[in-house]
Design a protein around this motif. Structure first.
Motif, short mmCIF file in Angstrom:
data_model
loop_
_atom_site.label_atom_id
_atom_site.label_comp_id
_atom_site.label_asym_id
_atom_site.label_seq_id
_atom_site.Cartn_x
_atom_site.Cartn_y
_atom_site.Cartn_z
N LEU A 20 -5.07 40.41 -17.15
CA LEU A 20 -4.81 40.38 -15.97
C LEU A 20 -6.06 41.45 -15.55
CD1 LEU A 20 -1.93 39.17 -15.48
CD2 LEU A 20 -3.71 37.57 -14.64
N SER A 77 1.63 36.58 -8.37
CA SER A 77 1.49 35.08 -8.57
C SER A 77 1.50 33.85 -7.47
CB SER A 77 2.50 34.77 -9.92
OG SER A 77 1.75 35.15 -10.83
N ASP A 107 -1.91 36.88 -10.42
CA ASP A 107 -2.10 35.83 -11.22
C ASP A 107 -2.75 34.74 -10.88
OD1 ASP A 107 -1.42 34.28 -12.89
OD2 ASP A 107 0.95 34.14 -12.60
#
Length: 182
Positions: A20, A77, A107
């Motif tokens: 990531l 995320s 993310d």
């Protein structure tokens, strides 16, 4: 907004590798960033009141864990279309402002959060040196006993670093749900 608790620790579950983008413009891959004595992966975000209220403590504990050769990685995320305060640009600003000693990763696809079955922010995953899950609990007991704080996450990670095993009794973390894309 009601608080959500994390599931109990699934001892021995193997960490899923990921790659990531970090707020430092680096690509971080778990298999290369893992710690010699363990790895803490935490799902956090910029806007969650639970994270915001505990962020300085999270940063302090992370610095202490890093001193013990335990890697610390934070991942956001959340869906930024519904929560723009969690955007990558805002993550970069928070990382710089707070001088984070650990990588803060984005993310964007939410695939990592799904692979880890992340439930809320903050959600802490403590792995041993073999990337085997040994802790999925809370940061500390501050909400219950503000004058007698137990450093539960720190203590668990030090136990994991020394023995490879986490404490059998763990109290789930509590926070805001991950903001999933529709």
């Amino acid at each position: 907004m009601p608080a959500l608790s994390t599931p109990v620790c699934e001892f021995g579950w193997k960490a899923q590798n990921f790659s990531l983008q970090s707020t430092r413009n680096e690509i971080i891959e778990l298999n290369k960033a893992r710690g010699q004595n363990g790895t803490l992966i935490m799902f956090i975000c910029n806007h969650c009141p639970y994270v915001v209220s505990a962020l300085d403590e999270i940063i302090y504990e992370a610095k202490e864990l890093i001193k013990n050769d335990i890697a610390v990685i934070a991942i956001s995320s959340n869906d930024v279309s519904t929560h723009p305060e969690d955007s990558f640009e805002n993550m970069k600003a928070l990382s710089a402002d707070k001088k984070l000693s650990f990588p803060y990763l984005y993310d964007e696809t939410q695939e990592v959060a799904k692979a880890y079955d992340a439930a809320c922010t903050p959600d802490f995953f403590g792995f041993n040196s073999e990337l085997s899950l040994q802790y999925r609990g809370r940061l500390n007991n501050k909400r219950e006993r503000p004058t007698e704080i137990r450093r539960e996450l720190y203590s668990a990670m030090i136990e994991i670093a020394k023995s490879g095993k986490g404490p059998l009794e763990q109290i789930p973390s509590m926070g805001c749900s991950i903001k999933w894309k529709s």
